[in-house]
Design an enzyme around this catalytic site. Structure first.
Site, PDB file in Angstrom:
ATOM      1  N   LYS A 109       0.837  -1.210   0.000  1.00 49.95           N
ATOM      2  CA  LYS A 109       0.000   0.000   0.000  1.00 49.95           C
ATOM      3  C   LYS A 109       0.869   1.256   0.000  1.00 49.95           C
ATOM      4  CE  LYS A 109      -2.983   0.486   3.540  1.00 49.95           C
ATOM      5  NZ  LYS A 109      -3.070   1.725   4.340  1.00 49.95           N
ATOM      6  N   ASP A 118       2.202  -1.491  11.778  1.00 52.14           N
ATOM      7  CA  ASP A 118       0.889  -1.887  11.268  1.00 52.14           C
ATOM      8  C   ASP A 118       0.567  -3.354  11.566  1.00 52.14           C
ATOM      9  OD1 ASP A 118       0.442   0.624  10.271  1.00 52.14           O
ATOM     10  OD2 ASP A 118       1.202   0.152   8.270  1.00 52.14           O
ATOM     11  N   ARG A 135      -6.073   1.161  18.028  1.00 49.36           N
ATOM     12  CA  ARG A 135      -5.867  -0.276  17.839  1.00 49.36           C
ATOM     13  C   ARG A 135      -5.560  -1.013  19.143  1.00 49.36           C
ATOM     14  NH1 ARG A 135      -2.939  -0.149  11.871  1.00 49.36           N
ATOM     15  NH2 ARG A 135      -4.922  -0.099  10.766  1.00 49.36           N
ATOM     16  N   GLN A 159       4.943   8.897   7.532  1.00 48.25           N
ATOM     17  CA  GLN A 159       4.029   9.789   6.820  1.00 48.25           C
ATOM     18  C   GLN A 159       4.448  11.237   7.001  1.00 48.25           C
ATOM     19  OE1 GLN A 159       0.087   8.715   8.165  1.00 48.25           O
ATOM     20  NE2 GLN A 159       0.104   6.794   7.030  1.00 48.25           N
TER      21      GLN A 159
HETATM   22  C1  S3P Z   1       2.743   4.622   6.311  1.00 48.55           C
HETATM   23  C2  S3P Z   1       3.321   4.946   7.505  1.00 48.55           C
HETATM   24  C3  S3P Z   1       2.827   4.462   8.803  1.00 48.55           C
HETATM   25  C4  S3P Z   1       1.864   3.297   8.632  1.00 48.55           C
HETATM   26  C5  S3P Z   1       0.871   3.517   7.540  1.00 48.55           C
HETATM   27  C6  S3P Z   1       1.571   3.743   6.211  1.00 48.55           C
HETATM   28  C7  S3P Z   1       3.308   5.185   5.072  1.00 48.55           C
HETATM   29  O1  S3P Z   1       2.122   5.510   9.440  1.00 48.55           O
HETATM   30  O2  S3P Z   1       1.180   3.052   9.836  1.00 48.55           O
HETATM   31  O3  S3P Z   1       0.023   2.393   7.402  1.00 48.55           O
HETATM   32  O4  S3P Z   1       2.960   4.713   3.975  1.00 48.55           O
HETATM   33  O5  S3P Z   1       4.132   6.104   5.163  1.00 48.55           O
HETATM   34  P1  S3P Z   1       2.887   6.582  10.382  1.00 48.55           P
HETATM   35  O6  S3P Z   1       3.801   7.346   9.533  1.00 48.55           O
HETATM   36  O7  S3P Z   1       1.780   7.440  10.948  1.00 48.55           O
HETATM   37  O8  S3P Z   1       3.556   5.769  11.421  1.00 48.55           O
END
Ligand code: S3P
Length: 759
Positions: free
Chosen positions: A334, A628, A659, A482
């Protein structure tokens, strides 16, 4: 049930008659009267038992009526309103609790409001304009259908003058008939209907008329096939009715026609210039929007939110036991899928993506770029072709960008859009709307971005474009890929250097992919940085299978005696392999084979066989690397010997659900002993007992990973596990239950009120 002594329905046709029929069907105890110029219709209504009494003259019926429903054609409203204004004492319609309430069912609202203003000289407090979105090709009271309004929308358009008590009474009326009631202002109602109903009718009438004029003998229609038939079916509608609608809704129809003409002009230009990219961009966007609309078609909804409410009704039923064996490939990653579209769109050249995750989250990202003018072909079986527009080639979208459930999309978009020359608004579903966005909005503001959030830093995000960004050095307060990625994407548009320090390693897909697109990204220890002002060059992307999706099957095999499973082509980026490390520490028999690198990301086949698990203290440094995967790992913990302890995982509380609490509640239902902490949980495992815990009904809270984790838990449960609110599994893992069945789990999908298994 309406608390009205007497309902008076003015106009006893299909709509008015069906209202009477629906009220009768639900046992409304008051009197129903009706006025209609056709005495025959009144007599039929009485004979059918729909109304108690009726007359052709309004004057004899108004006294004693508490709720008056005007169900006459729009162009007849003026005279009816005038008659009511003459008959009703003004105070009956005034005050905070008017004695008499008037509502209507007209399909345009500004025209009806004008009639009311002309007749009463003001908008009475007791007047609530409305429009039931229901009908049929039949007409007359004889066609009345008590179920006509069930599950249909009724739009009320109260004004500032309308008494809330009057609105409530009209709501009660329609809800009693089984309708869903929503509110809009008059202008929006007329615009929405002009676009979704009136414009298509106008185009159909016009096309057929144009062709008919060109060929007086109508010969040409002999050769007209499906396209013509589908497009023009509604040109057979009642001409008088449509004349009235276009007369009444003139302004809104003209404005939607202006938009249409502008769109047609753009397409004409593309065809004239032979601009294939522009044509593709328009057709792709339209084709996907149409497919999306298809999924709404079986409902009557006007808004995405209603679709979401419907989706909430999907339930999984997982029978206890089963085994896990086979060789499978789970869908694409994803995180990488989101990024492939984002960077592909901003690159120069054409990016070919393989293995793209066709889940709702990454599709939302794809759709958003289409709305910003990027031509994107696919996805077709994981293949997507992105026609990059360059760093400054995005166009302002026509409306807010809806990213559904996808936190990654919203946070990464925030950075990327902060650097654009136009304004944007990012909106999401109910779950995303509760999630914190201050973590990206705050540092972006320091870079010079202008962003408005809702209270508490929640979505929607309003991003004001055209700001000059400057690079910053940012010490992230939480380990978040993120946030890091958001700032790096904003950094592409910023003057100077953008540096981000992470308190613990987080997934580095953005950095890897930027490098793959020829953009220099530096790293030293815990800090990475880049310089703004560069460009991206398209490069092919091969998306590996998502280790987060593979996790459900890793845990399934790890907890089920006799299991033996191979997961092919799984991404094993070092910043993502916490789950492998943790399962191995717990004693899992897990091996990586066929390790290789595809497009800058390491992949391997994962081979797992059952071995007894033991509880562990999860090493703190593994937490961000498995962030995750914890919902599924909690299930592994519930099947291990001894206690598993997790700490330092407070981030889990702000994912698609809280969660920690969502899993704790589900584990409690199954009877698994545990202790919840602010930043983690202790779980006491069942060890090698064949049945590790019981079953029960669990609320996934619309969180895909909670839903899938409890499906996996069924392998060691003593009884069935029923999991509600599972539709969001499609955000990350389309086809999950089907794949689960192929390896030996017993899980079925069930729509609300429908126990059929869905393929
Ligand atoms: C992701 C970063 C993670 C993860 C999310 C996808 C990404 O979140 O939990 O499912 O694609 O950068 P966080 O950056 O909030 O930890």
């Amino acid at each position: 049930m309406p608390n009205e002594a007497r309902v008076l329905i003015v106009g006893l046709g299909l709509i008015g008659g069906s209202l009477a029929a629906a009220l009768r069907a639900v046992g409304y105890a008051g009197t129903i009267q009706s006025c209609d110029p056709d005495a025959g219709e009144i007599a039929r209504g009485i004979e059918m038992g729909l109304i108690d009494h009726g007359d052709t003259r309004l004057a004899s019926l108004v006294e004693g009526a508490t709720l008056i429903v005007l169900a006459v054609p729009v162009l007849a409203m003026r005279s009816v309103m005038q008659e009511l204004a003459d008959l009703l004492p003004r105070e009956a319609l005034s005050g905070t609790a008017p004695r008499v309430v008037i509502t209507d069912v007209g399909s345009t609202k500004a025209a009806v409001r004008d009639c009311a203003l002309a007749a009463f000289g003001e908008l009475p407090a007791g007047l609530v304009l409305g429009h039931p979105i229901a009908g049929s090709e039949k007409s007359g009271v004889a066609a009345s259908n008590p179920q006509l309004y069930i599950k249909h929308k009724v739009i009320l358009t109260p004004s500032r003058e309308t008494a809330p008590a009057a609105v409530a009474r009209v709501q009660t009326l329609w809800r009693a008939c089984g309708a869903e009631v929503l509110e809009m202002d008059v202008e929006r109602h007329d615009q929405v209907l002009a676009r979704t109903s009136h414009l298509p009718h106008l185009l159909a009438f016009s096309l057929v008329d144009t062709l008919a004029r060109q060929d007086e003998r109508l010969e040409i229609f002999r050769y007209a096939a499906g396209g013509f038939r589908d497009f023009t079916r509604i040109a057979g509608s009642d001409p008088v009715m449509w004349r009235d609608i276009f007369t009444a809704n003139r302004d809104a129809v003209l404005s939607s026609l202006d938009d249409f003409e502008a769109g047609l002009g753009r397409l004409r230009q593309a065809v004239e210039a032979g601009d294939g990219d522009a044509m593709l961009s328009i057709f792709d966007r339209a084709s996907h929007a149409r497919h999306y609309f298809d999924s709404l078609l079986n409902q009557t909804s006007y808004q995405v939110e209603y679709q979401m409410q419907q989706q909430g009704k999907l339930t999984f039923r997982a029978a206890p036991g089963g085994r896990v064996a086979g060789r499978i490939r789970v869908p694409g990653d994803k995180s990488i899928s989101h990024r492939s579209i984002m960077l592909g769109a901003l690159a120069e050249g054409v990016t070919e993506v393989k293995g793209f995750l066709e889940g709702e989250d990454s599709l939302a990202t794809l759709q958003a770029f289409r709305e910003m003018g990027v031509a994107i072909e696919g996805p077709h079986q994981g293949r997507v072709t992105v026609h990059g527009v360059g760093m400054h080639g995005l166009k302002a979208p026509a409306g807010p960008l809806y990213v559904g459930n996808a936190g990654t999309a919203m946070r990464l978009f925030a950075g990327l859009l902060a650097g654009q020359g136009f304004d944007t608004e990012l909106i999401g579903d109910a779950s995303l709307t509760k999630r914190p966005m201050g973590r990206v909005a705050d540092p972006l503001r320091v870079m010079g971005a202008k962003i408005d959030t809702a209270e508490g830093g929640r979505p929607p995000l309003k991003i004001h474009g055209g700001q000059k960004l400057k690079g910053i050095t940012y010490d992230m307060p939480m380990a978040s890929a993120q946030v890091k990625s958001c700032l790096l994407l904003a950094g592409l548009y910023a003057e100077g250097e953008t540096r981000v320090r992470e308190p613990a390693p987080t997934r580095d897909h953005t950095e890897r992919m930027l490098a793959g697109f020829g953009y220099e990204v530096h790293r030293e220890g815990d800090t990475c940085w880049l310089n703004g002002g560069g460009k991206l060059t398209a490069a092919p992307i091969d998306v590996p299978s998502d280790i987060s999706s593979a996790t459900f099957f890793l845990v399934a095999a790890a907890i089920t005696p006799g299991s033996n499973l191979i997961l092919e082509h799984v991404g094993i980026n070092p910043t993502r392999i916490g789950v492998i490390n943790i399962l191995k520490l717990m004693g899992a028999d897990l091996h990586l084979t066929n390790e290789r690198e595809v497009g800058g990301e390491p992949v391997a086949d994962l081979h797992i066989r059952y071995a007894p698990l033991k509880g562990i203290d999860i090493p703190l440094d593994q937490v961000p690397l498995a962030i995750d995967e914890f919902p599924a790992l909690f299930v592994a913990a519930a099947c291990a010997t001894g206690t598993t302890r997790l700490r330092g995982a407070e981030e889990l509380r702000v994912k698609e659900s809280d969660r920690i609490q969502a899993m704790a509640d589900g584990l409690a239902t199954l009877g698994v002993e545990h202790t919840v902490l602010e930043d983690g949980i202790d779980i006491v495992g069942a060890g090698e007992r064949e049945v590790a815990y019981g079953g029960g009904r669990i609320d996934s809270l619309g969180d895909h990973r909670i839903a899938m984790s409890f499906v996996v838990a069924s392998l060691r449960a003593g009884e069935e596990i029923v999991i509600d609110d599972c539709a969001n599994v499609a955000t990350s893992f389309p086809g999950f239950t089907e794949l689960a069945r192929t390896v030996g789990l017993h899980v079925e999908e069930e729509d609300a009120g429908n126990t059929e298994e869905r393929a």
